[in-house]
Design a protein around this motif. Sequence first.
Motif, PDB file in Angstrom:
ATOM      1  N   ARG A 513       0.816  -1.210   0.000  1.00 22.30           N
ATOM      2  CA  ARG A 513       0.000   0.000   0.000  1.00 22.30           C
ATOM      3  C   ARG A 513       0.847   1.256   0.000  1.00 22.30           C
ATOM      4  N   TYR A 514       1.914   1.254   0.780  1.00 20.16           N
ATOM      5  CA  TYR A 514       2.772   2.436   0.783  1.00 20.16           C
ATOM      6  C   TYR A 514       3.355   2.660  -0.615  1.00 20.16           C
ATOM      7  N   GLY A 515       3.784   1.585  -1.257  1.00 14.67           N
ATOM      8  CA  GLY A 515       4.333   1.730  -2.591  1.00 14.67           C
ATOM      9  C   GLY A 515       3.323   2.281  -3.578  1.00 14.67           C
ATOM     10  N   MET A 516       2.091   1.761  -3.535  1.00 15.20           N
ATOM     11  CA  MET A 516       1.064   2.216  -4.467  1.00 15.20           C
ATOM     12  C   MET A 516       0.599   3.632  -4.182  1.00 15.20           C
ATOM     13  N   PHE A 517       0.293   3.920  -2.905  1.00 10.72           N
ATOM     14  CA  PHE A 517      -0.450   5.132  -2.576  1.00 10.72           C
ATOM     15  C   PHE A 517       0.416   6.286  -2.070  1.00 10.72           C
ATOM     16  N   SER A 518       1.625   6.016  -1.598  1.00  8.89           N
ATOM     17  CA  SER A 518       2.480   7.106  -1.113  1.00  8.89           C
ATOM     18  C   SER A 518       3.712   7.325  -1.977  1.00  8.89           C
ATOM     19  N   GLU A 519       4.067   6.355  -2.838  1.00 11.09           N
ATOM     20  CA  GLU A 519       5.221   6.527  -3.712  1.00 11.09           C
ATOM     21  C   GLU A 519       4.881   6.400  -5.186  1.00 11.09           C
ATOM     22  N   GLY A 520       3.639   6.098  -5.506  1.00  7.90           N
ATOM     23  CA  GLY A 520       3.233   6.065  -6.902  1.00  7.90           C
ATOM     24  C   GLY A 520       3.892   4.985  -7.732  1.00  7.90           C
ATOM     25  N   ASP A 522       4.472   1.623  -9.939  1.00 15.07           N
ATOM     26  CA  ASP A 522       3.752   0.755 -10.860  1.00 15.07           C
ATOM     27  C   ASP A 522       3.959  -0.711 -10.517  1.00 15.07           C
ATOM     28  N   PHE A 523       5.021  -1.012  -9.768  1.00 15.05           N
ATOM     29  CA  PHE A 523       5.297  -2.397  -9.385  1.00 15.05           C
ATOM     30  C   PHE A 523       6.144  -2.409  -8.124  1.00 15.05           C
ATOM     31  N   ALA A 524       6.159  -3.555  -7.456  1.00 13.82           N
ATOM     32  CA  ALA A 524       7.003  -3.733  -6.268  1.00 13.82           C
ATOM     33  C   ALA A 524       7.254  -5.218  -6.069  1.00 13.82           C
ATOM     34  N   GLY A 525       8.409  -5.514  -5.506  1.00 16.14           N
ATOM     35  CA  GLY A 525       8.750  -6.868  -5.101  1.00 16.14           C
ATOM     36  C   GLY A 525       9.128  -6.869  -3.638  1.00 16.14           C
ATOM     37  N   ILE A 526       8.461  -7.689  -2.847  1.00 23.04           N
ATOM     38  CA  ILE A 526       8.768  -7.811  -1.423  1.00 23.04           C
ATOM     39  C   ILE A 526       9.801  -8.928  -1.272  1.00 23.04           C
ATOM     40  N   THR A 527      10.997  -8.573  -0.836  1.00 25.44           N
ATOM     41  CA  THR A 527      12.132  -9.494  -0.863  1.00 25.44           C
ATOM     42  C   THR A 527      12.555  -9.867   0.556  1.00 25.44           C
ATOM     43  N   ASP A 528      11.687 -10.577   1.261  1.00 25.00           N
ATOM     44  CA  ASP A 528      12.051 -11.027   2.601  1.00 25.00           C
ATOM     45  C   ASP A 528      13.186 -12.044   2.528  1.00 25.00           C
ATOM     46  N   HIS A 529      13.997 -12.055   3.600  1.00 20.11           N
ATOM     47  CA  HIS A 529      15.151 -12.944   3.643  1.00 20.11           C
ATOM     48  C   HIS A 529      14.715 -14.409   3.623  1.00 20.11           C
ATOM     49  N   GLY A 530      15.333 -15.196   2.745  1.00 19.66           N
ATOM     50  CA  GLY A 530      14.995 -16.602   2.655  1.00 19.66           C
ATOM     51  C   GLY A 530      15.241 -17.349   3.948  1.00 19.66           C
ATOM     52  N   TYR A 531      16.289 -16.978   4.693  1.00 14.94           N
ATOM     53  CA  TYR A 531      16.580 -17.705   5.933  1.00 14.94           C
ATOM     54  C   TYR A 531      15.529 -17.451   7.003  1.00 14.94           C
ATOM     55  N   PRO A 551      -2.191  -5.994 -13.121  1.00 13.67           N
ATOM     56  CA  PRO A 551      -1.208  -5.397 -14.024  1.00 13.67           C
ATOM     57  C   PRO A 551      -1.604  -4.083 -14.665  1.00 13.67           C
ATOM     58  N   GLU A 552      -2.878  -3.902 -14.960  1.00 15.92           N
ATOM     59  CA  GLU A 552      -3.267  -2.632 -15.574  1.00 15.92           C
ATOM     60  C   GLU A 552      -2.950  -1.452 -14.662  1.00 15.92           C
ATOM     61  N   HIS A 553      -2.912  -1.723 -13.342  1.00 13.05           N
ATOM     62  CA  HIS A 553      -2.697  -0.639 -12.385  1.00 13.05           C
ATOM     63  C   HIS A 553      -1.467  -0.845 -11.510  1.00 13.05           C
ATOM     64  N   PHE A 554      -1.145  -2.102 -11.167  1.00 19.93           N
ATOM     65  CA  PHE A 554      -0.021  -2.370 -10.270  1.00 19.93           C
ATOM     66  C   PHE A 554       0.410  -3.818 -10.444  1.00 19.93           C
ATOM     67  N   VAL A 555       1.737  -4.019 -10.515  1.00 21.08           N
ATOM     68  CA  VAL A 555       2.288  -5.365 -10.664  1.00 21.08           C
ATOM     69  C   VAL A 555       3.008  -5.738  -9.372  1.00 21.08           C
ATOM     70  N   ALA A 556       2.580  -6.825  -8.739  1.00 20.04           N
ATOM     71  CA  ALA A 556       3.215  -7.339  -7.523  1.00 20.04           C
ATOM     72  C   ALA A 556       4.042  -8.560  -7.903  1.00 20.04           C
ATOM     73  N   LEU A 557       5.349  -8.469  -7.710  1.00 27.53           N
ATOM     74  CA  LEU A 557       6.270  -9.514  -8.148  1.00 27.53           C
ATOM     75  C   LEU A 557       6.549 -10.498  -7.022  1.00 27.53           C
ATOM     76  N   PRO A 558       6.377 -11.805  -7.229  1.00 29.43           N
ATOM     77  CA  PRO A 558       6.822 -12.785  -6.239  1.00 29.43           C
ATOM     78  C   PRO A 558       8.352 -12.727  -6.150  1.00 29.43           C
ATOM     79  N   SER A 559       8.895 -12.556  -4.958  1.00 27.64           N
ATOM     80  CA  SER A 559      10.336 -12.327  -4.851  1.00 27.64           C
ATOM     81  C   SER A 559      10.846 -12.682  -3.468  1.00 27.64           C
TER      82      SER A 559
END
Length: 837
Positions: A513-520, A522-531, A551-559
Motif C-alpha cells: 500500500r505504501y508503494g502504491m499510494f504514497s510513492e506512486g 507501478d510495481f514492487a517486489g517484497i524481498t524477505d530474507h529466505g533464511y 497489471p493494468e494498475h499495479f504489478v506485484a512480483l513474487p520475490s
Amino acid sequence: MHRRQFLKSTACISATAILFPRDLLGATGAEPYQRLEQLYLSDFANEQHEAPILLNNGKRAWLTALRRRDFPAESESIPVFVAAGGKWTETTAAIADGHYEALTADCARAGEPIIAWTAIEGGRWLIKVAMHDQGKFSAPVTVSDSGQRGINPVVKAIGPREYILAWEVFADGRASIWMARYDGQWSRPMQVGDPRTSCFEPAIETGPSGELFLAYTACEGVHRNIHLALLDPHSLHTTRTIPVALGGGLKDRVNINARPALACDRAGRLWITWENNRFTTRLEDSDNYTGERCCAMVCYTGGGLVEQKSVGRWLFQGRNDHWPTFCKDPAGNLFVVTHCGGDRIGHPFWSFRVSSLDPATGWSSPTVLLETKQKGDLQRPTIIFAADGKSFWFAWKKEETKLCSCCPDPSAATAKPAEMIQARRGMLTLELFSAPRLSEDPRKLDLVNTVVEEYHAVDGFRPLISGRLRQPRATVTYQGEIYTLLRGNLHEHTNNSNCWPAGNDGTLDDDFRYGMFSEGYDFAGITDHGYSLTETYWRKSLRMAEFYNDPEHFVALPSIEWTLSNKGRPEIGRGVGHRNIFFADVHEAAKFVRNRDQVYSEENPETANAEMLWALLRREKIDCVSIPHHPADEVHPCCWETRDEDLEPVVEIFQCRGNAEYRGAPRMLNVSRHHPLANNDKGFVAYALREKKYRLGFVASGDHNNLGVGLACVWVKEVSRRGILEALRARRCFATTGDQMVIDFRVNGVWAGGLVAAGPRPTTTFSVTGMDDITRVEILRDSEVVHIHEPQNPTKEATGNWIDSTAEPLRDGSYYYLRVTQRNNHLGWSSPVWLRA
C-alpha cells in the motif's frame, strides 16, 4: 508429539478457573499484570498457528486462530478451542481445510460468536462468515460480492444475534471499504468511507443508544489520515464524516496514521486510538515509515474531539507501539493493548504494553505486560477477562527457532538421511494475568479540545525522500515497437524478515500500500530474507503478491532475498553477496520451497554460495531474474569473480546505503552508518563493468524500511510480471535515487542496455525529464566522466548530444552511460551501451 495428545497433557486449567480464577489469585490477590499461568495449545510438530482471537460471552470462553498446514498440504483451517469440561479443548474444526487468510471474530455479551475470514477459491478472494448456534458453527456463508477482491474483514457483534461486518476491496488500483449487516439475514454489501480515494483498515463500534461508528484510514495525497464516519445503523448510509487525524508528523515527509480502533467507555464516550509515525528519528536514510510508531488516544463526545488534558493525545510514545486494540472488563472499563516493537538501541525484541482507563483518574501510563525474545511478525493483541474482572487471558503466537530433524525430500524413492536444521515455528500460547483494581465511582475527566491537523518541520532536514504521487506512464517508440515506462521498487522487506525488531518493516499489506499510494509505484517486489521464511511464511507472501497483482494498475512480483554475507573479511569470498530473486509467477516461486520448514537460502547445502544458487535455479528450471545489491558494502559485498550472465543481467547500483558506482562517486555515502569496503574496490560496479567486462544494466531500490529510496525504471513491451522480467533481461532499465525521472540515452541510435558496433566518433544523445531542476548531465565512458552538460537556465527537461572524438579507436567492451543530477540532489543513471568489435 501429536497435537491432540499435547493438548491433553498440557491443558490442565479448569474452565472454572478461566472464568472465575479466584483459586489462582489466592486469598491476598496479586500485583496488577502479574503472570499467573502459561498454557500451550499447539506444538511445533505438524502445523503452525497465527492470529489468535479470544472470545467471551460471560459464561463461556473460546479461542480461534488460523491454522496453516505444512507443505505439501498448503492449506488452512480454522480451529476453535473452548473452555469446557474442566479444560481448554479443541472442538470440531469450525471451518474445514481450504485456502484462507485474514481471520477475525467477535462475540457479544450473552451472545454467540461469529467468525469471518478471507477464502481464496478459484482465484476469487471472498469474505465468508460462520455463526455459532446450538453448540456448533454454521456452514460458511459468502457475504462479499463474488466478483470483487476482498480481504481483511472486521466483525462487530452488536447483539446476541446481530452483527456488522466490514472489509476491504482492492480493484482498479484502489482500496475501498464495504459493509453488510446481519439481522436474521445478511444485507446486500454497500461501499462506505470516502469513494474519492483509497480507504482501508475499518474499525466498528456501536454507542449506548445504538449509534454506529466507523473509523478508517484514508489516502489523501501521499499522506494517510484517520476519519470517523457516523452511519445509520440500519441502512449503513453515512450521515456525517469527522476528520480525526490529519498529518500529526513531520512536514517534510509522508505522515502515516494507521490501524484505528474504537470503543465506548462506561460513560458512553467514544474513544479512538491509532498509530502515527510522528516520532521517527532515522530521517537521513529513509522515511522509516513503519517503525518507531506512537499511538494516540482521543475521545469523541458532544459532537467534537477531545483529549485528556493531563495525559495528552499521545498515550503510547517512544517505544514503537503498533496495533492498539481495545478490550473491556465485565464492568465495562476500557483497556488498550499494543504490540510494542523494539528498537536498534538496547531493545531489539518486542513486547506487549497495556493501559487502562480508570473512571476516576483517566488513562494510565503504559505498562509492559509481556516481554519476549522475538523479532518480526507483527501481532494483533487479544484479551478476555474473567467474570469477576480480577484476571484476564492473553493469547499470542510464541515463536521460536528450533533444531529439528527433517528430510529434504521424504517422498523420494531413495530419501536422503534426515538432517538437523533451524526451523522457525510458532505455538499458540495463553497467558493468565492479574488485572488492576480500578475505581468504581467515575469522576469527570479533564477533557480539552484535541488538535486534528498538525505538521511540524525538522530543522536542517533536507527532504530527499518520501512522498510522490504516481506520474503518467510514459511511452516511447523504438525500432518500430512501443514501450511503456514502469517505475517501482525491487527491494523491500516486511516483518517476516526476522532480522529487525518487530513492526519496523511493516506487513505485506503495509509495504504494497505504501508503494502504491504514497510513492506512486507501478510495481514492487517484497524481498524477505529466505533464511527467515518457512514454507508457511512463503505461502502467505506469494498469496499477497497475487492479491495485489493487477497489471493494468499495479504489478506485484513474487520475490525473495538470498543473503550470503562476507563475515567482515577484507577480501571478498567467492560466491558471496546479497541477491534479490524475482519469479515469473507464483508457480515458479513455489519451486523455491525446500521442505516444510525452509525455502532455499544460503544456509542450505544446495544453495550455499552464488554458483550453487544459480545451478539450482537452472536445475529446477525456475523462470526468474536475480539482482545483486549493495555490492560494495563493507559487511555485505558482492563477489564479481563469478557470474551467471543470463540469470543476473542487472545490478542494484543505488539503495539506502548509497551509490556503488565507484569509489568517490556522488552519494556513495548515503547514510552515516553504512560504508563501502576499505582498501578494496572489487565490490564496486565499475570493477564488474570495466575489469570483468560484464554487461550489467542499472536499477535502484530501497532495502529495509526504505520505500521511496531508490527507484527501478523499466521500459516494457507488456505490462505484466513477465514483461518486467523481459525488460530486465534486455537491460532496458534505468535507476534513480527515488525521484520519478524519465531517462532516454542512446549511442549511435542504440538504446541504453544494448550493443553498438565500435567505430570512430560515436554520437551520444540524451533526453531527461526530472521532478526538480536538472543541474548536471554527465556522460561516462568506462566509468569515467568524459562530458558534462550544465543547463544555463533552471529546467526540468534536458536534451542534447555529444560526439566523442577523444577515443579512437574504442576497444571492444567499452561502454557509455549517463548520470543526471537534480537541484534536490536526486540522481539518475541510464544503463550502459556497450561497444562491440
